[in-house]
Motif scaffolding. Sequence first.
Motif, mmCIF file in Angstrom:
data_model
loop_
_atom_site.group_PDB
_atom_site.id
_atom_site.type_symbol
_atom_site.label_atom_id
_atom_site.label_comp_id
_atom_site.label_asym_id
_atom_site.label_seq_id
_atom_site.Cartn_x
_atom_site.Cartn_y
_atom_site.Cartn_z
ATOM 1 N N PHE A 1 0.836 -1.215 0.000
ATOM 2 C CA PHE A 1 0.000 0.000 0.000
ATOM 3 C C PHE A 1 0.860 1.251 0.000
ATOM 4 C CE2 PHE A 1 0.220 1.344 4.470
ATOM 5 C CZ PHE A 1 0.543 0.169 5.140
ATOM 6 N N ALA A 2 0.464 2.205 -0.833
ATOM 7 C CA ALA A 2 1.162 3.483 -0.898
ATOM 8 C C ALA A 2 0.816 4.281 0.351
ATOM 9 C CB ALA A 2 0.729 4.231 -2.148
ATOM 10 N N LYS A 3 1.835 4.952 0.887
ATOM 11 C CA LYS A 3 1.631 5.754 2.088
ATOM 12 C C LYS A 3 1.390 7.203 1.700
ATOM 13 C CE LYS A 3 4.179 2.692 5.021
ATOM 14 N NZ LYS A 3 4.604 2.521 6.397
ATOM 15 N N LYS A 4 0.548 7.852 2.484
ATOM 16 C CA LYS A 4 0.214 9.243 2.188
ATOM 17 C C LYS A 4 1.225 10.207 2.805
ATOM 18 C CE LYS A 4 -4.662 8.440 1.423
ATOM 19 N NZ LYS A 4 -5.999 8.444 1.986
ATOM 20 N N GLY B 1 15.845 4.551 1.958
ATOM 21 C CA GLY B 1 16.210 4.185 0.593
ATOM 22 C C GLY B 1 15.337 4.878 -0.435
ATOM 23 N N ARG B 2 15.386 4.343 -1.663
ATOM 24 C CA ARG B 2 14.690 4.949 -2.796
ATOM 25 C C ARG B 2 13.176 4.737 -2.692
ATOM 26 N NH1 ARG B 2 14.917 4.321 -8.515
ATOM 27 N NH2 ARG B 2 15.070 2.069 -8.301
ATOM 28 N N VAL C 1 5.822 4.572 -2.228
ATOM 29 C CA VAL C 1 6.144 3.205 -1.797
ATOM 30 C C VAL C 1 7.661 3.029 -1.885
ATOM 31 C CG1 VAL C 1 3.945 2.258 -2.664
ATOM 32 C CG2 VAL C 1 5.983 2.027 -4.042
ATOM 33 N N ALA C 2 8.186 2.185 -1.033
ATOM 34 C CA ALA C 2 9.621 1.899 -1.058
ATOM 35 C C ALA C 2 9.949 1.146 -2.343
ATOM 36 C CB ALA C 2 9.998 1.065 0.154
ATOM 37 N N ALA C 3 10.994 1.604 -3.036
ATOM 38 C CA ALA C 3 11.344 1.036 -4.336
ATOM 39 C C ALA C 3 11.681 -0.455 -4.247
ATOM 40 C CB ALA C 3 12.521 1.813 -4.924
ATOM 41 N N LYS C 4 12.110 -0.893 -3.089
ATOM 42 C CA LYS C 4 12.515 -2.306 -2.974
ATOM 43 C C LYS C 4 11.336 -3.285 -3.102
ATOM 44 C CE LYS C 4 12.571 -2.010 2.036
ATOM 45 N NZ LYS C 4 13.403 -1.888 3.206
ATOM 46 N N TYR C 5 10.094 -2.759 -2.983
ATOM 47 C CA TYR C 5 8.940 -3.659 -3.049
ATOM 48 C C TYR C 5 8.262 -3.716 -4.416
ATOM 49 C CZ TYR C 5 9.476 -3.806 1.980
ATOM 50 O OH TYR C 5 9.971 -3.970 3.247
#
Length: 189
Positions: A78-81, A89-90, A109-113
């Motif tokens: 899920f994207a965080k607001k 990180g990225r 969202v964290a790029a690692k996911y």
Amino acid sequence: MKLLKEKIKEDGKLIGSNILKVDSFLNHQIDPKLMAEIGKEFAQRFHKEEITKVLTIEASGIAVALMVGLELDVPVLFAKKKKASTMDGRVYTGKVESFTKNQVYDISVAAKYLNEDDKVLIIDDFLAMGQASQGLIEIVEDAQAKLAGVGIVIEKGFQPGGKQLRKQGVRVESLAIIESLEDNQISFA
Ligand code: 5GP
């Protein structure tokens, strides 16, 4: 989806002729059995797509997305607001203009996911102006992942979001499409 439409008719409350309040089963209190059925319905509609990740936006999308992820046996992101201090990180970001809250914010969202090998199904509770979905699509594009489509619980067909997404060639599957909320009546398409 018949069960969902019955629930909307029974429990939905109107705020003017634009906003539908479904706090008793979707946006505040949550009906787990209905969520499970919704999860199955989306999974069935998208099962041929070889989805690797379900993507939604906090908070109301999470319960729905979780049930879809469970059915498709893939992780739910899920994207965080707000960018949390723990998000290191990225990150991939998208812009959202909130129709109900009248404000613009970044979602991330964290790029690692998420990466270019992913095929993503976007899930959200409502589709109105399409801003939330467009912000999530931006994130998918930023990650160079593939988009399988957008799954929406309740689309307000009298607002332009769905039409615009379909015009862009995005597959949109809505479980209930509302044609009008005029005259204190909920009418489905
Ligand atoms: P959009 O970005 O498509 O304009 O709106 C999507 C988001 O706005 C949804 O995730 C939902 O949180 C909220 N939203 C838009 N219209 C409604 C509505 O009629 N009722 C409720 N409960 N939420 C809405």
